[in-house]
Write a protein that holds these residues in place. Structure first.
Motif, PDB file in Angstrom:
ATOM      1  N   ARG A 152       5.440  20.373  21.436  1.00 45.24           N
ATOM      2  CA  ARG A 152       4.235  20.025  20.677  1.00 45.24           C
ATOM      3  C   ARG A 152       3.399  18.978  21.409  1.00 45.24           C
ATOM      4  NH1 ARG A 152       5.538  20.959  15.112  1.00 45.24           N
ATOM      5  NH2 ARG A 152       6.714  22.912  15.068  1.00 45.24           N
ATOM      6  N   ALA A 153       2.114  19.018  21.177  1.00 37.66           N
ATOM      7  CA  ALA A 153       1.232  17.969  21.679  1.00 37.66           C
ATOM      8  C   ALA A 153       1.399  16.736  20.800  1.00 37.66           C
ATOM      9  CB  ALA A 153      -0.213  18.446  21.664  1.00 37.66           C
ATOM     10  N   GLY A 154       1.328  15.567  21.393  1.00 34.01           N
ATOM     11  CA  GLY A 154       1.485  14.340  20.642  1.00 34.01           C
ATOM     12  C   GLY A 154       0.229  13.964  19.880  1.00 34.01           C
ATOM     13  N   LEU A 155       0.397  13.126  18.867  1.00 33.64           N
ATOM     14  CA  LEU A 155      -0.711  12.648  18.041  1.00 33.64           C
ATOM     15  C   LEU A 155      -0.627  11.131  17.909  1.00 33.64           C
ATOM     16  CD1 LEU A 155      -0.546  15.284  15.157  1.00 33.64           C
ATOM     17  CD2 LEU A 155      -2.348  15.113  16.883  1.00 33.64           C
ATOM     18  N   PRO A 156      -1.761  10.458  17.745  1.00 33.91           N
ATOM     19  CA  PRO A 156      -1.710   9.015  17.478  1.00 33.91           C
ATOM     20  C   PRO A 156      -1.069   8.769  16.118  1.00 33.91           C
ATOM     21  CG  PRO A 156      -3.942   9.857  17.211  1.00 33.91           C
ATOM     22  CD  PRO A 156      -3.136  10.979  17.801  1.00 33.91           C
ATOM     23  N   ALA A 157      -0.189   7.778  16.059  1.00 34.30           N
ATOM     24  CA  ALA A 157       0.588   7.596  14.828  1.00 34.30           C
ATOM     25  C   ALA A 157       1.101   6.168  14.726  1.00 34.30           C
ATOM     26  CB  ALA A 157       1.759   8.578  14.801  1.00 34.30           C
ATOM     27  N   VAL A 158       1.672   5.873  13.573  1.00 31.56           N
ATOM     28  CA  VAL A 158       2.307   4.589  13.339  1.00 31.56           C
ATOM     29  C   VAL A 158       3.607   4.836  12.584  1.00 31.56           C
ATOM     30  CG1 VAL A 158       0.957   4.217  11.209  1.00 31.56           C
ATOM     31  CG2 VAL A 158       2.039   2.266  12.362  1.00 31.56           C
ATOM     32  N   THR A 159       4.678   4.172  13.020  1.00 36.22           N
ATOM     33  CA  THR A 159       5.962   4.251  12.332  1.00 36.22           C
ATOM     34  C   THR A 159       6.130   3.011  11.468  1.00 36.22           C
ATOM     35  OG1 THR A 159       6.952   5.580  14.100  1.00 36.22           O
ATOM     36  CG2 THR A 159       8.463   4.422  12.614  1.00 36.22           C
ATOM     37  N   VAL A 160       6.410   3.229  10.189  1.00 38.52           N
ATOM     38  CA  VAL A 160       6.426   2.157   9.204  1.00 38.52           C
ATOM     39  C   VAL A 160       7.776   2.134   8.498  1.00 38.52           C
ATOM     40  CG1 VAL A 160       5.206   1.179   7.235  1.00 38.52           C
ATOM     41  CG2 VAL A 160       3.973   2.640   8.846  1.00 38.52           C
ATOM     42  N   SER A 161       8.366   0.950   8.392  1.00 38.05           N
ATOM     43  CA  SER A 161       9.637   0.814   7.692  1.00 38.05           C
ATOM     44  C   SER A 161       9.426   0.722   6.184  1.00 38.05           C
ATOM     45  CB  SER A 161      10.388  -0.418   8.198  1.00 38.05           C
ATOM     46  OG  SER A 161      10.791  -0.232   9.542  1.00 38.05           O
ATOM     47  N   ALA A 162      10.511   0.905   5.443  1.00 36.24           N
ATOM     48  CA  ALA A 162      10.438   1.132   3.994  1.00 36.24           C
ATOM     49  C   ALA A 162       9.919  -0.045   3.197  1.00 36.24           C
ATOM     50  CB  ALA A 162      11.810   1.547   3.468  1.00 36.24           C
ATOM     51  N   GLY A 163       9.982  -1.265   3.723  1.00 35.10           N
ATOM     52  CA  GLY A 163       9.544  -2.411   2.947  1.00 35.10           C
ATOM     53  C   GLY A 163       8.089  -2.791   3.131  1.00 35.10           C
ATOM     54  N   GLU A 164       7.382  -2.114   3.999  1.00 34.64           N
ATOM     55  CA  GLU A 164       5.989  -2.475   4.274  1.00 34.64           C
ATOM     56  C   GLU A 164       5.058  -2.008   3.158  1.00 34.64           C
ATOM     57  OE1 GLU A 164       5.084  -4.452   6.489  1.00 34.64           O
ATOM     58  OE2 GLU A 164       6.646  -4.424   8.031  1.00 34.64           O
ATOM     59  N   GLN A 165       3.962  -2.750   2.995  1.00 37.32           N
ATOM     60  CA  GLN A 165       2.964  -2.428   1.978  1.00 37.32           C
ATOM     61  C   GLN A 165       1.646  -2.024   2.634  1.00 37.32           C
ATOM     62  OE1 GLN A 165       4.236  -6.330   0.282  1.00 37.32           O
ATOM     63  NE2 GLN A 165       3.634  -5.401  -1.663  1.00 37.32           N
ATOM     64  N   TRP A 166       0.828  -1.305   1.868  1.00 35.94           N
ATOM     65  CA  TRP A 166      -0.398  -0.755   2.437  1.00 35.94           C
ATOM     66  C   TRP A 166      -1.342  -1.835   2.952  1.00 35.94           C
ATOM     67  CZ3 TRP A 166      -0.629   3.815   4.242  1.00 35.94           C
ATOM     68  CH2 TRP A 166       0.101   4.851   3.657  1.00 35.94           C
ATOM     69  N   GLY A 167      -1.424  -2.957   2.272  1.00 34.90           N
ATOM     70  CA  GLY A 167      -2.339  -4.004   2.717  1.00 34.90           C
ATOM     71  C   GLY A 167      -2.032  -4.483   4.114  1.00 34.90           C
ATOM     72  N   LYS A 202      12.751   9.158   8.655  1.00 30.77           N
ATOM     73  CA  LYS A 202      14.156   8.816   8.808  1.00 30.77           C
ATOM     74  C   LYS A 202      14.677   8.609   7.392  1.00 30.77           C
ATOM     75  CE  LYS A 202      14.212   8.548  13.371  1.00 30.77           C
ATOM     76  NZ  LYS A 202      15.000   9.473  14.231  1.00 30.77           N
ATOM     77  N   VAL A 203      15.722   9.330   7.019  1.00 24.62           N
ATOM     78  CA  VAL A 203      16.179   9.302   5.640  1.00 24.62           C
ATOM     79  C   VAL A 203      17.701   9.252   5.579  1.00 24.62           C
ATOM     80  CG1 VAL A 203      16.022  11.851   5.530  1.00 24.62           C
ATOM     81  CG2 VAL A 203      16.103  10.515   3.408  1.00 24.62           C
ATOM     82  N   VAL A 204      18.216   8.393   4.716  1.00 27.56           N
ATOM     83  CA  VAL A 204      19.651   8.314   4.464  1.00 27.56           C
ATOM     84  C   VAL A 204      19.953   9.182   3.248  1.00 27.56           C
ATOM     85  CG1 VAL A 204      21.590   6.834   3.838  1.00 27.56           C
ATOM     86  CG2 VAL A 204      19.848   6.007   5.442  1.00 27.56           C
ATOM     87  N   THR A 205      20.767  10.192   3.435  1.00 27.77           N
ATOM     88  CA  THR A 205      21.110  11.104   2.347  1.00 27.77           C
ATOM     89  C   THR A 205      22.363  10.616   1.624  1.00 27.77           C
ATOM     90  OG1 THR A 205      22.116  12.503   4.053  1.00 27.77           O
ATOM     91  CG2 THR A 205      19.946  13.135   3.259  1.00 27.77           C
ATOM     92  N   GLY A 238      16.979  11.288  -1.118  1.00 29.35           N
ATOM     93  CA  GLY A 238      17.619  10.358  -0.213  1.00 29.35           C
ATOM     94  C   GLY A 238      16.796   9.088  -0.167  1.00 29.35           C
ATOM     95  N   VAL A 239      17.198   8.157   0.689  1.00 24.38           N
ATOM     96  CA  VAL A 239      16.467   6.903   0.838  1.00 24.38           C
ATOM     97  C   VAL A 239      15.726   6.933   2.167  1.00 24.38           C
ATOM     98  CG1 VAL A 239      16.625   4.393   0.935  1.00 24.38           C
ATOM     99  CG2 VAL A 239      18.226   5.689  -0.493  1.00 24.38           C
ATOM    100  N   VAL A 240      14.421   7.005   2.103  1.00 28.15           N
ATOM    101  CA  VAL A 240      13.617   7.005   3.329  1.00 28.15           C
ATOM    102  C   VAL A 240      13.577   5.584   3.877  1.00 28.15           C
ATOM    103  CG1 VAL A 240      11.322   7.366   4.305  1.00 28.15           C
ATOM    104  CG2 VAL A 240      12.236   8.980   2.625  1.00 28.15           C
ATOM    105  N   THR A 241      14.003   5.422   5.116  1.00 29.59           N
ATOM    106  CA  THR A 241      13.997   4.095   5.745  1.00 29.59           C
ATOM    107  C   THR A 241      12.771   3.873   6.616  1.00 29.59           C
ATOM    108  OG1 THR A 241      15.338   4.886   7.608  1.00 29.59           O
ATOM    109  CG2 THR A 241      16.507   3.957   5.691  1.00 29.59           C
ATOM    110  N   SER A 242      12.142   4.948   7.083  1.00 29.02           N
ATOM    111  CA  SER A 242      10.882   4.823   7.824  1.00 29.02           C
ATOM    112  C   SER A 242      10.160   6.154   7.818  1.00 29.02           C
ATOM    113  CB  SER A 242      11.123   4.364   9.272  1.00 29.02           C
ATOM    114  OG  SER A 242      11.763   5.370  10.030  1.00 29.02           O
TER     115      SER A 242
END
Length: 587
Positions: free
Chosen positions: A202-217, A268-271, A299-303
């Protein structure tokens, strides 16, 4: 609530296996082991042993307002701070035992069983535990999450998962539960090119990886610093991951780029077996499908890794129109109908936003990504021309902003000066419907929509808001590409009605408000049978169809595959019909 509100202690892994042995009494195969059932719940020695494996992150939890009651936890200064910050989401987000809405921690129907407003001379016995978990893990790493999930599964615990506590349906709280708190699981990483694992072709896309405790602000601010935008919530203290993202997630940018869940490239998810899994379009595609709009409970999404976009210049209009002369009731109804009749043109020119209704008033908070002050003014001119000064008072502002976030900040700070975000703490019963685009394509359909709005106002709703956030790119995504209710792909509006009660309301008073919401929701149900799971009536009868649509059977198969024992049971989540109303026992 503002009319624009879009509706807030107790370490080594090498300990002998015997220290984490099963509870002394074999757990019931039918019901969960609750903290109120000492013969089943893990004893202190087992909890202590587990705590050592998670670096001391296990906490015994009391209701936040216990500090206002006479007893060992009484703290006058803390009580005063709690009262002073009753509506501050930043304050409540830092408390492991709190949520943004007291109703989700209370007793029957949402009665507050430990209010901070009572006289501080009362004994702590007057403060009920309610739905506040008795124990919880303040997870700081993915390993903390994995070990907590495995511990809860091994001991048949009622596991609840919370990040910020914004869940209106109370899915992150339950009486006697064991809490996994993700608020401090932090991390944000931007990349110019992201290729999901195992998707090397696949071709790559611009993105951001965010952990589960982060907020939108926080994410908005970091994206803005890079000239980027992300599709996220209108309330900046909501967590990026959790109910919002997994439930679909609408946004002022949804009509431009699609739903928030449409932007996810990888989870990333913990089942339930404690495994950390990668889920994307090439790996574990089934749970990837479910996590993108199919709700929580798999499951619990961690990121999550989500797409980013160059931030578009954005126009913003904030106005109030009030019928104030002549036949005010008639003029207000005519104004509402004029607004409804404007929707096809607003859809065409790319407006989005939130419209609130009072019996005589219309509130507008509208965005136009890639627009200017001139274009948004031109879009609103027909409505303002209709609202002539002989019958209506019009007040407000509009302006163009260089980026989406700058317009968003103006919107939030205009409405809530100081905090610059939505306040919390108000208890209410919500109901909603997704209104199909086809109803706006002819006058007969538009008249039905206008009549429904007027009917709900006549019924005395405390809160009626149109979320003009569907259509556009939301409708361009294939309906079966994600777990999102396919009705979203055919909708133009998401409409919410709500009724509120005082903090000291009793069960009968709360039930009256809840029944009012249900009755008002039935008016909307004449227009559509589908609703947004995160802002919906908790008494929705056919919730499987209303929230999940034709995807429900497939989502249930995925749920049973990854969580066969029902570790992640929650109210109106996929598979919850197999559990009692409180989620504790199989039926």
């Amino acid at each position: 609530m503002s009319p624009f509100s879009t509706i807030s202690a107790i370490g080594s892994l090498a300990l002998a296996v015997s220290t984490l042995a099963a509870p002394p009494s074999k757990p019931s195969p039918i019901c969960k082991c609750l903290s109120s059932g000492p013969s089943c719940f893990p004893p202190t020695r087992t909890l202590d042993a587990f705590n050592k494996t998670i670096e001391g992150r296990l906490a015994k939890i009391s209701p936040p307002a216990i500090v206002c009651y006479q007893g060992p936890e009484f703290d006058a200064a803390a009580c005063e701070a709690l009262r002073a910050n009753a509506t501050n989401p930043y304050f409540w987000g830092e408390h492991i035992g709190a949520t943004m809405y007291p109703k989700t921690l209370g007793g029957e129907f949402g009665v507050n069983v430990c209010p901070a407003s009572l006289n501080s001379s009362l004994p702590d016995s007057a403060c009920g535990q309610g739905k506040v978990s008795s124990f919880g893990v303040d997870a700081r790493t993915v390993e903390h999450v994995r070990k907590t999930v495995k511990f809860a599964a091994a001991h048949n615990l009622r596991l609840t998962v919370k990040s910020t506590g914004h869940d209106q349906a109370g899915r992150s709280s339950a009486k006697g539960s064991f809490l996994l708190w993700l608020h401090h699981l932090r991390g944000i990483e931007f990349v110019d090119t992201f290729i999901p694992e195992s998707c090397t072709a696949r071709a790559g896309l611009p993105a951001v990886t965010v952990s589960a405790g982060e907020q939108w602000g926080t994410l908005y601010e970091q994206a803005e610093a890079r000239g980027l935008a992300v599709v996220g919530g209108a309330v900046q203290t909501v967590g990026v991951i959790g109910g919002y993202l997994q439930g679909g997630g609408h946004s002022p940018l949804s009509r431009t780029y699609g739903m928030a869940s449409d932007q996810v490239l990888e989870f990333k998810v913990v089942t339930a077996d404690g495994q950390l899994r990668t889920a994307n379009s090439c790996t574990n595609q089934d749970i990837f499908f479910a996590l993108r709009g199919g709700g929580v409970g798999y499951g619990v999404v961690t990121s999550a890794t989500i797409r980013t976009y160059p931030s578009p210049k954005t126009a913003l209009a904030l106005y109030t129109i009030e019928a104030n002369a002549g036949n005010i009731t008639k003029n207000a109804a005519l104004l509402r109908q004029k607004f409804v009749d404007s929707q096809p043109e607003w859809d065409k020119i790319g407006l989005s936003g939130y419209i609130g209704f009072g019996s005589t008033t219309l509130w507008l908070a509208l965005f136009q990504p890639n627009g200017s002050n001139a274009t948004i003014a031109a879009a609103l001119k027909p409505l303002f021309d209709f609202a002539d000064p002989a019958r209506f008072a019009v007040a407000g502002v509009s302006f163009g902003s260089p980026t989406f976030y700058s317009a968003y900040r103006m919107f939030k700070c205009y409405l809530n000066k100081g905090l610059c975000t939505d306040t919390v703490g108000e208890n209410g019963a919500l109901g909603s419907r997704l209104i199909p685009t086809k109803l706006f394509q002819n006058q007969k359909g538009r008249d039905k929509v206008g009549a429904a709005l007027s009917s709900i106002l006549d019924m005395g709703t405390n809160f009626l808001v149109v979320h003009f956030i569907a259509g556009g790119q939301v409708s361009n995504f294939p309906p079966d590409a994600t777990g999102l209710n396919p009705a979203w792909r055919q909708a133009l509006w998401h409409v919410v009605t709500a009724n509120f009660w005082a903090d000291d309301a009793n069960a009968a008073q709360i039930l009256q408000k809840r029944r009012a919401t249900t009755a008002q929701t039935k008016v909307l149900a004449k227009l559509s049978s589908h609703a947004y799971i995160n802002e919906a009536d908790e008494a929705e009868a056919d919730w499987q169809n209303a929230f999940y649509g034709t995807h429900y059977k497939y989502l249930l198969r995925i749920k049973n595959k990854y969580d066969p024992a029902g570790l992640f049971v929650c109210h109106q989540c996929v598979g919850s019909e197999r559990w009692s109303a409180d989620g504790n026992c199989r039926v």
